[in-house]
Motif scaffolding. Structure first.
Motif, PDB file in Angstrom:
ATOM      1  N   ARG A 178       6.309 -10.118   6.177  1.00 11.64           N
ATOM      2  CA  ARG A 178       5.938  -9.936   7.585  1.00 11.64           C
ATOM      3  C   ARG A 178       6.635 -10.992   8.428  1.00 11.64           C
ATOM      4  NH1 ARG A 178      -0.561  -8.431   6.929  1.00 11.64           N
ATOM      5  NH2 ARG A 178      -0.111  -6.762   5.434  1.00 11.64           N
ATOM      6  N   THR A 237       0.780  -1.228   0.000  1.00 12.13           N
ATOM      7  CA  THR A 237       0.000   0.000   0.000  1.00 12.13           C
ATOM      8  C   THR A 237       0.822   1.294   0.000  1.00 12.13           C
ATOM      9  OG1 THR A 237      -1.213  -1.333   1.584  1.00 12.13           O
ATOM     10  CG2 THR A 237      -2.034   0.892   1.180  1.00 12.13           C
ATOM     11  N   GLU A 289      -3.679  -5.044  -4.780  1.00 18.44           N
ATOM     12  CA  GLU A 289      -4.412  -3.991  -4.068  1.00 18.44           C
ATOM     13  C   GLU A 289      -4.835  -2.847  -4.971  1.00 18.44           C
ATOM     14  OE1 GLU A 289      -2.201  -2.388  -0.799  1.00 18.44           O
ATOM     15  OE2 GLU A 289      -2.685  -4.091   0.490  1.00 18.44           O
ATOM     16  N   SER A 319      -7.733  -5.125  -0.620  1.00 19.01           N
ATOM     17  CA  SER A 319      -6.410  -5.724  -0.445  1.00 19.01           C
ATOM     18  C   SER A 319      -6.522  -7.236  -0.372  1.00 19.01           C
ATOM     19  CB  SER A 319      -5.774  -5.172   0.842  1.00 19.01           C
ATOM     20  OG  SER A 319      -4.548  -5.816   1.070  1.00 19.01           O
ATOM     21  N   GLY A 320      -6.107  -7.900  -1.445  1.00 18.31           N
ATOM     22  CA  GLY A 320      -6.209  -9.367  -1.496  1.00 18.31           C
ATOM     23  C   GLY A 320      -4.832 -10.005  -1.483  1.00 18.31           C
ATOM     24  N   PHE A 327       4.982 -12.965   0.846  1.00 17.05           N
ATOM     25  CA  PHE A 327       3.767 -13.281   0.090  1.00 17.05           C
ATOM     26  C   PHE A 327       3.451 -12.125  -0.859  1.00 17.05           C
ATOM     27  CE2 PHE A 327       1.207 -10.369   2.648  1.00 17.05           C
ATOM     28  CZ  PHE A 327       1.936 -10.329   3.829  1.00 17.05           C
ATOM     29  N   ARG A 386      -2.913 -16.556  -0.941  1.00 20.47           N
ATOM     30  CA  ARG A 386      -4.113 -17.092  -0.270  1.00 20.47           C
ATOM     31  C   ARG A 386      -5.195 -17.413  -1.269  1.00 20.47           C
ATOM     32  NH1 ARG A 386      -5.068 -13.972   5.428  1.00 20.47           N
ATOM     33  NH2 ARG A 386      -3.042 -14.567   6.249  1.00 20.47           N
ATOM     34  N   GLU A 422      -9.587 -15.356   6.213  1.00 22.88           N
ATOM     35  CA  GLU A 422      -9.568 -14.147   5.377  1.00 22.88           C
ATOM     36  C   GLU A 422      -8.775 -14.343   4.084  1.00 22.88           C
ATOM     37  OE1 GLU A 422      -7.717 -10.794   7.352  1.00 22.88           O
ATOM     38  OE2 GLU A 422      -7.356  -9.825   5.419  1.00 22.88           O
ATOM     39  N   CYS A 423      -9.378 -13.848   3.017  1.00 21.50           N
ATOM     40  CA  CYS A 423      -8.724 -13.911   1.715  1.00 21.50           C
ATOM     41  C   CYS A 423      -8.401 -12.498   1.233  1.00 21.50           C
ATOM     42  CB  CYS A 423      -9.707 -14.572   0.755  1.00 21.50           C
ATOM     43  SG  CYS A 423      -9.013 -14.965  -0.802  1.00 21.50           S
ATOM     44  N   TYR A 441      -4.916   1.814  10.673  1.00 22.45           N
ATOM     45  CA  TYR A 441      -5.291   2.780   9.632  1.00 22.45           C
ATOM     46  C   TYR A 441      -6.775   2.715   9.257  1.00 22.45           C
ATOM     47  CZ  TYR A 441      -4.520  -1.601   7.132  1.00 22.45           C
ATOM     48  OH  TYR A 441      -4.549  -2.917   6.753  1.00 22.45           O
ATOM     49  N   GLU A 473       5.940 -13.012  10.641  1.00 20.87           N
ATOM     50  CA  GLU A 473       4.815 -13.669  11.313  1.00 20.87           C
ATOM     51  C   GLU A 473       5.319 -14.539  12.465  1.00 20.87           C
ATOM     52  OE1 GLU A 473       1.699 -13.187  10.828  1.00 20.87           O
ATOM     53  OE2 GLU A 473       1.488 -12.359   8.818  1.00 20.87           O
ATOM     54  N   TYR A 488      -0.883 -20.277   3.597  1.00 24.01           N
ATOM     55  CA  TYR A 488      -1.903 -19.368   4.139  1.00 24.01           C
ATOM     56  C   TYR A 488      -1.267 -18.218   4.931  1.00 24.01           C
ATOM     57  CZ  TYR A 488      -5.427 -17.303   7.030  1.00 24.01           C
ATOM     58  OH  TYR A 488      -6.205 -16.374   7.649  1.00 24.01           O
ATOM     59  N   ARG A 489      -0.384 -18.560   5.863  1.00 20.77           N
ATOM     60  CA  ARG A 489       0.318 -17.495   6.577  1.00 20.77           C
ATOM     61  C   ARG A 489       1.814 -17.674   6.331  1.00 20.77           C
ATOM     62  NH1 ARG A 489      -1.767 -17.779  11.182  1.00 20.77           N
ATOM     63  NH2 ARG A 489      -3.336 -16.189  10.871  1.00 20.77           N
TER      64      ARG A 489
HETATM   65  N1  GAP Z   1      -2.913  -3.022   2.812  1.00 16.75           N
HETATM   66  C1  GAP Z   1      -3.793  -3.667   3.701  1.00 16.75           C
HETATM   67  C2  GAP Z   1      -3.306  -4.949   4.161  1.00 16.75           C
HETATM   68  O1  GAP Z   1      -2.147  -5.310   3.968  1.00 16.75           O
HETATM   69  P1  GAP Z   1      -4.029  -7.104   5.439  1.00 16.75           P
HETATM   70  O2  GAP Z   1      -5.387  -7.567   5.835  1.00 16.75           O
HETATM   71  O3  GAP Z   1      -2.958  -7.052   6.455  1.00 16.75           O
HETATM   72  O4  GAP Z   1      -4.255  -5.676   4.785  1.00 16.75           O
HETATM   73  C3  GAP Z   1      -4.264  -8.056   3.044  1.00 16.75           C
HETATM   74  O5  GAP Z   1      -3.525  -7.980   4.231  1.00 16.75           O
HETATM   75  C4  GAP Z   1      -4.242  -9.464   2.495  1.00 16.75           C
HETATM   76  O6  GAP Z   1      -2.893  -9.913   2.357  1.00 16.75           O
HETATM   77  C5  GAP Z   1      -4.922 -10.488   3.397  1.00 16.75           C
HETATM   78  O7  GAP Z   1      -6.305 -10.521   3.198  1.00 16.75           O
HETATM   79  C6  GAP Z   1      -4.250 -11.768   2.945  1.00 16.75           C
HETATM   80  O8  GAP Z   1      -4.878 -12.290   1.810  1.00 16.75           O
HETATM   81  C7  GAP Z   1      -2.850 -11.317   2.574  1.00 16.75           C
HETATM   82  N2  GAP Z   1      -1.909 -11.623   3.678  1.00 16.75           N
HETATM   83  C8  GAP Z   1      -1.710 -10.898   4.788  1.00 16.75           C
HETATM   84  N3  GAP Z   1      -0.788 -11.494   5.578  1.00 16.75           N
HETATM   85  C9  GAP Z   1      -0.410 -12.622   4.939  1.00 16.75           C
HETATM   86  C10 GAP Z   1       0.518 -13.670   5.239  1.00 16.75           C
HETATM   87  N4  GAP Z   1       1.261 -13.656   6.342  1.00 16.75           N
HETATM   88  N5  GAP Z   1       0.633 -14.695   4.359  1.00 16.75           N
HETATM   89  C11 GAP Z   1      -0.091 -14.712   3.225  1.00 16.75           C
HETATM   90  N6  GAP Z   1      -0.966 -13.747   2.887  1.00 16.75           N
HETATM   91  C12 GAP Z   1      -1.135 -12.712   3.731  1.00 16.75           C
END
Ligand code: GAP
Length: 433
Positions: free
Chosen positions: A182, A152, A201, A310-311, A197, A315, A268-269, A251, A184, A192-193
């Motif tokens: 991230r 973003t 957006e 934001s997809g 990734f 995922r 969440e997708c 935000y 994580e 998935y996480r």
């Molecule tokens: N700009 C807004 C934003 O980043 P978010 O909900 O943190 O929002 C958006 O992330 C999308 O990014 C999520 O819906 C998911 O699909 C994907 N996403 C977030 N963290 C992820 C991760 N650790 N691994 C895979 N996909 C991830």
């Protein structure tokens, strides 16, 4: 891991969709490499998103911003301060998990229980998710930068550049697809996480007006859901969920998640977020640059509000795989939408020891290759080849047999119905389009 997810993980590895990252060195947790079929599938998914968001809407500009950004960006955006997850540590074995992930906690507690150990957790601590890297050529003068935690900010810092170069009329959008990183605490459930990734957006800039907000928030919510459905996602396994106020990112004023029902629960997708004027106001303040918009019609100057879709690419890809995976009586089939399928068709000569069949099949294959992603297969018998193509989701198999040499027709076999029909060679392109 659930049975179905395990089967997907195994299929992905065996058939060249997704491999564990740096596998020959024991891997790197939370990273994944896409193989030839995964790369095609991902490319198709991103292309479909780009077509649906950037190409099909007026006034949307696609960009590709740098992953490495001036660290001030992340202070301004609030990420250095508030992009945190709550971390707790097991006092017995020092394993760390997210305190808001009950499944992980329960799993860990049960593991100790089986060993007759009672455990206790530390109090939650804030854990920042930004991944740091060092940049510079002189060891002592290297500076810390962050790998972007969301794609973003690359868009918002280019707001002024887009206004000055493209002169858009509000409402307008800036879209981007790219990698985010991230740290994580508990990566898992396959891709998935992950720690690395991709995101896709749109930042949609509107007048700061409640009526405009209502109209456009609803518009983008509906359009994004339609995209998943248009690619064949089961409508009973996808829904919207409004985030509670305590879930909202720093935000966001309001957020709706598109969730898919996975074997590990509804997950969440994609998020549709009301980011108000948070980003532009903060970047204006911290950079000292004027990030307002001048409306030539009303002669008003204002900081626009932002609606974000934001997809996650990885995922969505995983959820499409889960949705497409079917076990039938004597086959496994990925019923992927033809737009997503890695190969649009497979071409076979009925027998590989008959040069006249092989050369005719090669001719068809070479001609299709110019326009489509197609695959050649001459291993084993026809039944095995069908089975093999079903498992990777190839919608159509084309067989060249002796009749082809006589009347210029081929056998077309449909992946889902398994029906076969003959068509003339010149009609194949129309079928695949
Ligand atoms: N700009 C807004 C934003 O980043 P978010 O909900 O943190 O929002 C958006 O992330 C999308 O990014 C999520 O819906 C998911 O699909 C994907 N996403 C977030 N963290 C992820 C991760 N650790 N691994 C895979 N996909 C991830």
């Amino acid at each position: 891991m659930s049975d179905k997810l395990e089967k997907i993980v195994s299929l992905c590895k065996r058939r060249g969709f997704i491999f564990p990252g740096s596998e020959i060195y024991g891997g790197l947790r939370g990273t994944w490499d896409y193989g030839p079929l995964g790369a095609e599938l991902k490319h198709n998914l991103k292309q479909s998103w780009w077509d649906s968001v950037v190409k099909s809407n007026e006034n949307i500009f696609g960009i590709q911003a740098a992953i490495l950004m001036n660290p001030k960006v992340w202070q301004s955006s609030g990420h250095t301060e508030t992009f945190n997850d709550p971390l707790i540590e097991c006092k017995v074995c020092h394993e760390r998990v997210r305190s808001d992930q009950n499944e992980e906690k329960k799993h860990h507690e049960e593991w100790h229980k089986k060993r007759n150990e009672n455990i206790d957790w530390t109090e939650p601590k804030k854990f920042n998710l930004l991944v740091e890297a060092k940049l510079g050529v002189v060891e002592s003068e290297k500076s810390s930068v962050y790998l972007r935690g969301e794609i973003t900010q690359g868009v918002h810092v280019n707001f002024k550049n887009i206004i000055d170069s493209m002169h858009p009329k509000i409402p307008f959008g800036i879209a981007q697809i790219g990698k985010a990183f991230r740290n994580e605490i508990t990566p898992g459930n396959f891709t998935y996480r992950s720690r690395e990734f991709e995101q896709m957006e749109l930042q949609w800039y509107i007048k700061p007006d409640q009526q405009e907000w209502k109209r456009w928030f609803g518009y983008w919510k509906e359009l994004r859901m339609k995209w998943y459905l248009s690619l064949g996602m089961d409508k009973d396994r996808i829904h919207f969920r409004k985030q509670d106020s305590e879930e909202l990112a720093h935000y966001a004023r309001e957020a709706w998640d598109i969730e898919y029902e996975t074997p590990f629960g509804w997950r969440e997708c994609e998020g549709i977020h009301d980011r108000s004027d948070w980003d532009l106001s903060r970047h204006s303040k911290f950079s000292g640059q004027d990030l307002s918009y001048f409306d030539p019609e009303t002669k008003e100057r204002f900081i626009p509000w932002v609606i974000e879709t934001s997809g996650g690419v990885d995922r969505a890809l995983l959820f499409f795989l889960l949705d497409a995976y079917c076990e039938e009586e004597d086959r496994v089939v990925l019923k992927l939408h033809p737009k997503l399928a890695p190969y649009k068709a497979a071409v076979f000569p009925l027998l590989k020891n008959k040069p006249e069949l092989v050369s005719k099949a090669k001719e068809i294959y070479d001609s299709l290759r110019k326009e489509f992603s197609v695959v050649w297969d001459d291993r084993g018998n026809i039944g095995k080849r069908y089975y093999s193509q079903d498992e990777i989701g190839t919608p159509v198999c084309i067989t060249v047999d002796f009749q082809t040499l006589e009347d210029g027709t081929v056998t077309i076999r449909d992946r889902d119905s398994m029906e076969q029909k003959r068509i003339i060679i010149s009609d194949i392109n129309g079928l695949l389009n």
